[in-house]
Scaffold this motif. Structure first.
Motif, PDB file in Angstrom:
ATOM      1  N   PRO A  24       0.832  -1.198   0.000  1.00  0.00           N
ATOM      2  CA  PRO A  24       0.000   0.000   0.000  1.00  0.00           C
ATOM      3  C   PRO A  24       0.872   1.255   0.000  1.00  0.00           C
ATOM      4  N   GLY A  27       1.302   8.410   1.687  1.00  0.00           N
ATOM      5  CA  GLY A  27       2.071   9.569   1.228  1.00  0.00           C
ATOM      6  C   GLY A  27       3.258   9.163   0.368  1.00  0.00           C
ATOM      7  N   GLY A  95      10.068  15.723   9.294  1.00  0.00           N
ATOM      8  CA  GLY A  95      10.619  16.131   7.997  1.00  0.00           C
ATOM      9  C   GLY A  95      10.531  17.622   7.737  1.00  0.00           C
ATOM     10  N   GLY A 103       3.045  12.854   4.211  1.00  0.00           N
ATOM     11  CA  GLY A 103       3.208  11.759   5.168  1.00  0.00           C
ATOM     12  C   GLY A 103       2.006  11.608   6.082  1.00  0.00           C
ATOM     13  N   ASN A 108       3.427   5.969   9.143  1.00  0.00           N
ATOM     14  CA  ASN A 108       4.379   5.965  10.259  1.00  0.00           C
ATOM     15  C   ASN A 108       4.203   4.705  11.106  1.00  0.00           C
ATOM     16  N   ASP A 117       8.255   9.602  14.750  1.00  0.00           N
ATOM     17  CA  ASP A 117       7.834  10.614  15.718  1.00  0.00           C
ATOM     18  C   ASP A 117       6.364  10.506  16.112  1.00  0.00           C
TER      19      ASP A 117
HETATM   20  C1  FAD Z   1      13.042  13.539   3.827  1.00  0.00           C
HETATM   21  C2  FAD Z   1      12.273  12.709   4.811  1.00  0.00           C
HETATM   22  C3  FAD Z   1      12.189  13.135   6.127  1.00  0.00           C
HETATM   23  C4  FAD Z   1      11.484  12.379   7.065  1.00  0.00           C
HETATM   24  N1  FAD Z   1      11.419  12.827   8.353  1.00  0.00           N
HETATM   25  C5  FAD Z   1      10.741  12.106   9.283  1.00  0.00           C
HETATM   26  C6  FAD Z   1      10.673  12.554  10.630  1.00  0.00           C
HETATM   27  O1  FAD Z   1      11.204  13.607  11.001  1.00  0.00           O
HETATM   28  N2  FAD Z   1       9.968  11.798  11.512  1.00  0.00           N
HETATM   29  C7  FAD Z   1       9.356  10.629  11.151  1.00  0.00           C
HETATM   30  O2  FAD Z   1       8.724   9.991  11.992  1.00  0.00           O
HETATM   31  N3  FAD Z   1       9.411  10.183   9.868  1.00  0.00           N
HETATM   32  C8  FAD Z   1      10.076  10.887   8.928  1.00  0.00           C
HETATM   33  N4  FAD Z   1      10.160  10.431   7.650  1.00  0.00           N
HETATM   34  C9  FAD Z   1       9.531   9.147   7.299  1.00  0.00           C
HETATM   35  C10 FAD Z   1       8.080   9.273   6.759  1.00  0.00           C
HETATM   36  O3  FAD Z   1       7.819  10.553   6.266  1.00  0.00           O
HETATM   37  C11 FAD Z   1       7.044   8.951   7.854  1.00  0.00           C
HETATM   38  O4  FAD Z   1       7.254   7.660   8.376  1.00  0.00           O
HETATM   39  C12 FAD Z   1       5.609   9.045   7.328  1.00  0.00           C
HETATM   40  O5  FAD Z   1       4.724   9.043   8.416  1.00  0.00           O
HETATM   41  C13 FAD Z   1       5.250   7.917   6.376  1.00  0.00           C
HETATM   42  O6  FAD Z   1       3.921   8.134   5.947  1.00  0.00           O
HETATM   43  P1  FAD Z   1       3.498   7.895   4.422  1.00  0.00           P
HETATM   44  O7  FAD Z   1       2.040   8.145   4.346  1.00  0.00           O
HETATM   45  O8  FAD Z   1       4.353   8.685   3.502  1.00  0.00           O
HETATM   46  O9  FAD Z   1       3.835   6.340   4.301  1.00  0.00           O
HETATM   47  P2  FAD Z   1       4.123   5.475   2.969  1.00  0.00           P
HETATM   48  O10 FAD Z   1       5.508   5.714   2.500  1.00  0.00           O
HETATM   49  O11 FAD Z   1       3.032   5.612   2.001  1.00  0.00           O
HETATM   50  O12 FAD Z   1       4.039   4.013   3.628  1.00  0.00           O
HETATM   51  C14 FAD Z   1       4.950   3.599   4.649  1.00  0.00           C
HETATM   52  C15 FAD Z   1       4.723   2.115   4.931  1.00  0.00           C
HETATM   53  O13 FAD Z   1       3.418   1.919   5.458  1.00  0.00           O
HETATM   54  C16 FAD Z   1       2.626   1.112   4.571  1.00  0.00           C
HETATM   55  N5  FAD Z   1       1.304   1.733   4.621  1.00  0.00           N
HETATM   56  C17 FAD Z   1       1.008   3.046   4.457  1.00  0.00           C
HETATM   57  N6  FAD Z   1      -0.275   3.261   4.739  1.00  0.00           N
HETATM   58  C18 FAD Z   1      -0.810   2.061   5.065  1.00  0.00           C
HETATM   59  C19 FAD Z   1      -2.105   1.647   5.459  1.00  0.00           C
HETATM   60  N7  FAD Z   1      -3.117   2.497   5.605  1.00  0.00           N
HETATM   61  N8  FAD Z   1      -2.306   0.332   5.732  1.00  0.00           N
HETATM   62  C20 FAD Z   1      -1.285  -0.558   5.602  1.00  0.00           C
HETATM   63  N9  FAD Z   1      -0.047  -0.217   5.244  1.00  0.00           N
HETATM   64  C21 FAD Z   1       0.197   1.089   4.985  1.00  0.00           C
HETATM   65  C22 FAD Z   1       3.328   1.149   3.241  1.00  0.00           C
HETATM   66  O14 FAD Z   1       3.078  -0.021   2.489  1.00  0.00           O
HETATM   67  C23 FAD Z   1       4.783   1.242   3.689  1.00  0.00           C
HETATM   68  O15 FAD Z   1       5.230  -0.036   4.085  1.00  0.00           O
HETATM   69  C24 FAD Z   1      10.852  11.173   6.676  1.00  0.00           C
HETATM   70  C25 FAD Z   1      10.916  10.753   5.328  1.00  0.00           C
HETATM   71  C26 FAD Z   1      11.619  11.509   4.415  1.00  0.00           C
HETATM   72  C27 FAD Z   1      11.687  11.048   2.991  1.00  0.00           C
END
Ligand code: FAD
Length: 285
Positions: A24, A27, A95, A103, A108, A117
């Motif tokens: 899935p 973000g 981020g 995100g 997360n 976080d």
């Molecule tokens: C430049 C950068 C800076 C960042 N800084 C931080 C930070 O300061 N703090 C922090 O905590 N994180 C940080 N992150 C990591 C990331 O942004 C977070 O973990 C964010 O919350 C991920 O959310 P997303 O929706 O983008 O997840 P995605 O990338 O879409 O998914 C992450 C994982 O969860 C799964 N998934 C997503 N949604 C679901 C769902 N509803 N059901 C089942 N599986 C699912 C996906 O398959 C994948 O395995 C950073 C990332 C980057 C690239």
């Protein structure tokens, strides 16, 4: 690579059952990084961005708030900051604006990085994670959700559909130690939530154990020893003892971001500090 874009939750759950290996994407801020670095090349993606049920928040009947799994951090900050201040403080440290625009808490949680976080404020507030598959749905207390580094109780055919979190019942604080103020992975982080009605304290530790975790003994100390009735001055010895118990609940490692010894020291300090800030807020309320 197959690419699915369901436009309802039912369809998303059906796809996840038919293609349990499909990844899935909410973000994409974790998923796309892994793909761009060629760390993971899934055979199929399920883009959750067309599923309306996952991208909103709502009030539950019991005073809690349900946050859809794909609701981006920026909306948690802007729309729920005054009702879930601990979570909003943590969200503000994630981020950059671009990452917070995309995100989500669902991402997360499923990524389940010990350094994420979002976890400490959910632990401190006593949140529940909502999971669903084509067979039905269930909720899991967030402290039972994590099973190891980047692992959780989520089954292969399940999606995280949301998080149910009690609205604030007192001051909440979150703090993160890093090498700079923004765009940084936590060396360690800590959240505290005071429930001034039930006179209890919740805690959440991040980046200092294989999974995010609470510090139950530290919570118990404050439940019984804080001067809830009089709102008197916070005893410095009590604050120090609280910090020591938070630190004792952690089991950090040495890594590129910091040593275990530094993390233990920093946790005791931020636990004491956030308690002081929260108590001052209670006194001034
Ligand atoms: C430049 C950068 C800076 C960042 N800084 C931080 C930070 O300061 N703090 C922090 O905590 N994180 C940080 N992150 C990591 C990331 O942004 C977070 O973990 C964010 O919350 C991920 O959310 P997303 O929706 O983008 O997840 P995605 O990338 O879409 O998914 C992450 C994982 O969860 C799964 N998934 C997503 N949604 C679901 C769902 N509803 N059901 C089942 N599986 C699912 C996906 O398959 C994948 O395995 C950073 C990332 C980057 C690239």
């Amino acid at each position: 690579m197959e690419f699915f874009r369901p436009d309802s939750l039912d369809e998303a759950l059906r796809l996840k059952t038919e293609h349990p290996e499909a990844v899935p994407v909410a973000g994409g801020t974790d998923t796309m990084v892994e793909m761009n670095f060629d760390l993971h090349r899934p055979s199929a993606l399920i883009d959750l961005n067309g599923v309306r049920e996952l991208e909103s928040w709502s009030d539950e009947d019991d005073g809690r708030i349900r946050i859809g799994a794909t609701l981006p951090y920026v909306r948690i900050i802007n729309e729920l900051g005054h009702r879930l201040p601990g979570l909003a403080q943590a969200a503000r440290t994630v981020g950059s604006p671009q990452i917070r625009n995309r995100g989500s808490l669902g991402g997360n949680l499923v990524a389940a990085s010990p350094a994420g976080d979002g976890h400490p404020p959910l632990l401190a507030a006593g949140a529940e994670v909502e999971l669903a598959s084509a067979d039905g749905s269930r909720t899991v207390p967030v402290h039972e959700f994590y099973t190891g580094v980047k692992r959780s109780v989520k089954a292969a055919n399940e999606l995280v559909t949301g998080v149910i979190i009690p609205e604030k019942r007192g001051p909440q604080q979150f703090t993160k130690i890093g090498t700079r103020n923004a765009m940084v992975i936590a060396v360690c982080c800590f959240a505290i939530a005071l429930d001034t009605t039930d006179r209890t304290v919740g805690t959440g530790i991040g980046s200092a154990a294989p999974t995010p975790r609470r510090a139950p003994e530290a919570e118990e100390l404050l439940n019984t020893r804080l001067p809830w009735e009089t709102r008197g001055e916070l005893d410095e010895g009590l604050a120090r003892h609280f910090g020591e118990l938070v630190s004792a609940a952690a089991s950090p490692i040495d890594d590129v971001r910091g040593t275990a010894a530094y993390r233990l020291h920093a946790l005791a300090t931020v636990a004491r500090r956030t308690l002081r800030w929260a108590w001052k807020e209670y006194q001034c309320d």
